[in-house]
Design a protein around this motif. Sequence first.
Motif, PDB file in Angstrom:
ATOM      1  N   UNK A 278      -2.092   0.320 -29.747  1.00  0.00           N
ATOM      2  CA  UNK A 278      -2.831  -0.406 -30.926  1.00  0.00           C
ATOM      3  C   UNK A 278      -3.040   0.612 -32.000  1.00  0.00           C
ATOM      4  N   UNK A 279      -2.264   1.705 -32.335  1.00  0.00           N
ATOM      5  CA  UNK A 279      -2.194   2.598 -33.266  1.00  0.00           C
ATOM      6  C   UNK A 279      -0.833   2.282 -34.147  1.00  0.00           C
ATOM      7  N   UNK A 280       0.368   1.832 -33.543  1.00  0.00           N
ATOM      8  CA  UNK A 280       1.462   1.485 -34.296  1.00  0.00           C
ATOM      9  C   UNK A 280       2.022   2.747 -35.140  1.00  0.00           C
TER      10      UNK A 280
ATOM     11  N   UNK B 115       6.297  -0.778 -41.420  1.00  0.00           N
ATOM     12  CA  UNK B 115       5.199   0.120 -41.435  1.00  0.00           C
ATOM     13  C   UNK B 115       4.294  -0.082 -40.221  1.00  0.00           C
ATOM     14  N   UNK B 116       3.307  -0.126 -40.605  1.00  0.00           N
ATOM     15  CA  UNK B 116       2.125  -0.397 -39.188  1.00  0.00           C
ATOM     16  C   UNK B 116       1.860  -1.852 -39.245  1.00  0.00           C
ATOM     17  N   UNK B 117       2.911  -2.662 -38.806  1.00  0.00           N
ATOM     18  CA  UNK B 117       2.776  -4.001 -38.739  1.00  0.00           C
ATOM     19  C   UNK B 117       2.336  -4.916 -40.037  1.00  0.00           C
TER      20      UNK B 117
ATOM     21  N   UNK C  24       6.297 -13.600 -39.404  1.00  0.00           N
ATOM     22  CA  UNK C  24       6.398 -12.270 -39.908  1.00  0.00           C
ATOM     23  C   UNK C  24       4.846 -11.868 -39.470  1.00  0.00           C
ATOM     24  N   UNK C  25       5.072 -10.479 -38.856  1.00  0.00           N
ATOM     25  CA  UNK C  25       3.602  -9.794 -38.569  1.00  0.00           C
ATOM     26  C   UNK C  25       2.853  -9.537 -39.456  1.00  0.00           C
ATOM     27  N   UNK C  26       1.612  -9.493 -39.328  1.00  0.00           N
ATOM     28  CA  UNK C  26       0.676  -8.838 -40.349  1.00  0.00           C
ATOM     29  C   UNK C  26      -0.149  -7.784 -39.518  1.00  0.00           C
ATOM     30  N   UNK C  27      -0.924  -6.906 -40.588  1.00  0.00           N
ATOM     31  CA  UNK C  27      -1.609  -5.609 -39.959  1.00  0.00           C
ATOM     32  C   UNK C  27      -2.617  -6.234 -39.140  1.00  0.00           C
ATOM     33  N   UNK C  28      -2.742  -5.195 -37.765  1.00  0.00           N
ATOM     34  CA  UNK C  28      -3.928  -5.389 -36.880  1.00  0.00           C
ATOM     35  C   UNK C  28      -4.783  -4.490 -36.955  1.00  0.00           C
TER      36      UNK C  28
ATOM     37  N   UNK D 149      -8.276 -11.183 -37.102  1.00  0.00           N
ATOM     38  CA  UNK D 149      -7.867 -12.297 -36.151  1.00  0.00           C
ATOM     39  C   UNK D 149      -6.504 -12.919 -36.459  1.00  0.00           C
ATOM     40  N   UNK D 150      -5.967 -12.186 -37.467  1.00  0.00           N
ATOM     41  CA  UNK D 150      -4.376 -12.967 -37.924  1.00  0.00           C
ATOM     42  C   UNK D 150      -3.564 -11.714 -37.628  1.00  0.00           C
ATOM     43  N   UNK D 151      -2.559 -11.982 -36.582  1.00  0.00           N
ATOM     44  CA  UNK D 151      -1.620 -11.042 -36.103  1.00  0.00           C
ATOM     45  C   UNK D 151      -0.303 -11.423 -36.517  1.00  0.00           C
TER      46      UNK D 151
END
Length: 235
Positions: free
Chosen positions: A37-39, A61-63, A155-159, A169-171
Motif C-alpha cells: 500500500x506504499x507503491x 508513478x505511485x498509481x 487507467x489506475x488512479x492514486x490510492x 474510494x476511486x482506484x
Amino acid sequence: MTLKNLSLAFLSIVFFSQLHAQSSKVRPIGAMKDMGNTYDIHIWLDTLSNKKHLYGMGPYDKMKGEITVVDGHPYYASAFTEGAYQVGESWDIKSPFFVYGSVDQWKMFKIEGVFNSVGDIQQKVEQIAQEYGLDSNQAFPFRVTGNFDDLTAHIVTPRLPEVDGYREGVKSQKFSFKDTKGELIGFYSKNHQGIFTHTDSFVHIHFLMKDKTFMGHLDQITTAQKTFKLYLPKR
C-alpha cells in the motif's frame, strides 16, 4: 587471415550475438505483488540505457496512471477527473513495477478473430507462438493491430491521499470504445504471475488508440469474425 585474427573475429561474433540476445530479453523490475500500500518507485524510465525499439509497461508513478512504451515512444495516461483522461509522452516518468524489452524486428501473422475475452487473445498468442517455434517458457512481447468492435480499458488512479489526483474510494476509471482502431501491446509469460501479470493470467495487455489519444490496461474485448495482425519477435 591469421589464426589470431580469426579468433578475434569469432569472439566478436559471439560478443555481439550475446549482446543482441541480452538486448531483446524481457526484463521485469519490481513486482505487482510487492507494491503493498506504499507503491514504492523502482524505476525511472529516463535511466534506461537503450531506448531504441523499446517496448514496456507498468503503472505510472505511485498509481497515477498507466505507462506503455511502444517502439521507443513512452506514453503515460492519467484519469484524475471523472469521465476524463489525458495522455502524454515523456521519459521523465517513474514506476513501482515495469516490464520491458527491445525488439527491432517483428514477424507478422494474419489471424482470424472472434475475440470475446482477454483469455481468447492469450490462447491465440500461445498457439501462434508455439507454431512459430518461440520458447513458451521464456517471456516475450507481442502486438495485435486492427479495428476492434468493442473494448474496455482502465487507467489506475492514486490510492494515497498525498499523491496528486487522489479521490477517495476511486482506484481506477474504465473507458469503453466501439469500432475503434489501435494496437494491443502485451507481454506473455508463464513464469511471472504476480510479477507483471495477474495471478490468473499469462498476459499483461495495454491498448493504445491509433491516434495516440487514449491508452490504458485492457479489461474486456469483443470482436466479430475479422482479420487482425499479430506481431511476434522475429527469431
